[in-house]
Write an enzyme that holds these catalytic residues in place. Sequence first.
Site, PDB file in Angstrom:
ATOM      1  CG  HIS A 117      18.299 -14.766  12.914  1.00 24.23           C
ATOM      2  ND1 HIS A 117      17.098 -14.404  12.330  1.00 24.23           N
ATOM      3  CD2 HIS A 117      18.821 -15.743  12.141  1.00 24.23           C
ATOM      4  CE1 HIS A 117      16.909 -15.132  11.247  1.00 24.23           C
ATOM      5  NE2 HIS A 117      17.937 -15.939  11.106  1.00 24.23           N
ATOM      6  CB  CYS A 118      17.502 -19.383  16.578  1.00 21.63           C
ATOM      7  SG  CYS A 118      17.952 -21.119  16.815  1.00 21.63           S
ATOM      8  N   PRO A 119      19.280 -19.677  13.483  1.00 18.74           N
ATOM      9  CG  PRO A 119      21.444 -20.273  12.847  1.00 18.74           C
ATOM     10  CD  PRO A 119      20.693 -19.464  13.849  1.00 18.74           C
ATOM     11  CD1 TRP A 120      21.112 -23.678  15.592  1.00 18.97           C
ATOM     12  CD2 TRP A 120      20.943 -25.577  14.437  1.00 18.97           C
ATOM     13  NE1 TRP A 120      22.383 -24.162  15.401  1.00 18.97           N
ATOM     14  CE2 TRP A 120      22.311 -25.332  14.701  1.00 18.97           C
ATOM     15  CE3 TRP A 120      20.596 -26.727  13.722  1.00 18.97           C
ATOM     16  CZ2 TRP A 120      23.318 -26.185  14.266  1.00 18.97           C
ATOM     17  CZ3 TRP A 120      21.601 -27.577  13.291  1.00 18.97           C
ATOM     18  CH2 TRP A 120      22.941 -27.310  13.566  1.00 18.97           C
TER      19      TRP A 120
ATOM     20  N   GLY B   5      15.046 -21.224  12.014  1.00 20.95           N
ATOM     21  CA  GLY B   5      14.712 -20.470  10.826  1.00 20.95           C
ATOM     22  C   GLY B   5      13.913 -19.214  11.085  1.00 20.95           C
TER      23      GLY B   5
END
Length: 386
Positions: free
Chosen positions: A168-171, A173
């Site tokens: 899961h990449c928060p950058w 979203g």
Amino acid sequence: MSVMVARKKVPPPWEKLPGRNTFCCDGRIMMARQKGIFYLTLFLILGTCAPPPAFECRYLAVQLSPAIPPPAAVLFLFAMATLLRTSFSDPGVIPRALPDEAAFIEMEIEATNGTVPQGQRPPPRIKNFQINNQIVKLKYCYTCKIFRPPRASHCSICDNCVERFDHHCPWVGNCVGKRNYRYFYLFILSLSLLTIYIFTFNIVYVALKSLKIGFLNTLKETPGTYPFMSLTPPPVLEVLICFFTLWSVVGLTGFHTFLVALNQTTNEDIKGSWTGKNRVQNPYSHGNIVKNCCEVLCGPLPPSVLDRRGILQQEESTAQEGSCPRGPGTHPPPATQGPGQAQKGHSVLSLQVPAPSVSDTEMPEEKQRTPGELPVPSLDAGQAEH
């Protein structure tokens, strides 16, 4: 004959989907709920890498070559396109089991494991699956009530099982999975090339300006070749930003290039699925770097299995005007009422359809049929019913 069409307002399918995702544009855009870091990513890219604010395009085009700005513009547009494609797409979410399916799976598990005595821990819910002559375990997801496919995992942030889950990449979203990993890799690759390009020519720009006006004057200078010069950082500051950004972005690109070459995911690498004590060989690798890269980056893209934009159901009922009076000021009830009967509170559209002229010797009146039932011809086809 009048046809009564009752349309019941049905909520869009994406509103009924479980999980912690947000949808926009009638379900076309799918993202995680935590989108703050994604907006920060857009701000950093637009503020430091968007030509012409990234470096002095006019100055470098005049002093060196007019072919310098176009590659930066192409890399910038490509990076933005792949970023939005990664952020707004379905990463490969697996639908949860329906109540009937979940009950059937529970019965299957109980039949396999038998009755567990009270106080004892039940055995793990695992199925063995063979891939390339190697046993792979399919784990049961207690949230989605399904046995996850190989390489799938449950994301605790989005609360969904994702096929070929990478991370899961928060950058960006969003989760990175089977349906958007190639776009994520192309995004970080193009962003790395763009950062190197801007960093290199910013140094060239500072060097050329320092030869003319001195290095101290170059430090104080703000670019002024376009209208938004007050919003643009000095070139030396851009060099520093690109320098510190370069290591993280290029390092991330190198790590994922290594994973693509091995046909491996970040989740598998962190857990040590194929490099543990048992030294189990990766059953998904072809043993060839080119084949692995072609499968991950150029293989067929599966369609989304989520019903995000299903066709809204419409309840329709056909009524034939009766001849029995019900009193003054009342309307005759419909002759037949099926499952699509109009209900109170729903908008009803009345269509007037001219009735065809039927003689006494033509097709007899048919009895009411249930959906899917074929008409049964009359025993006396040559006579009309009276």
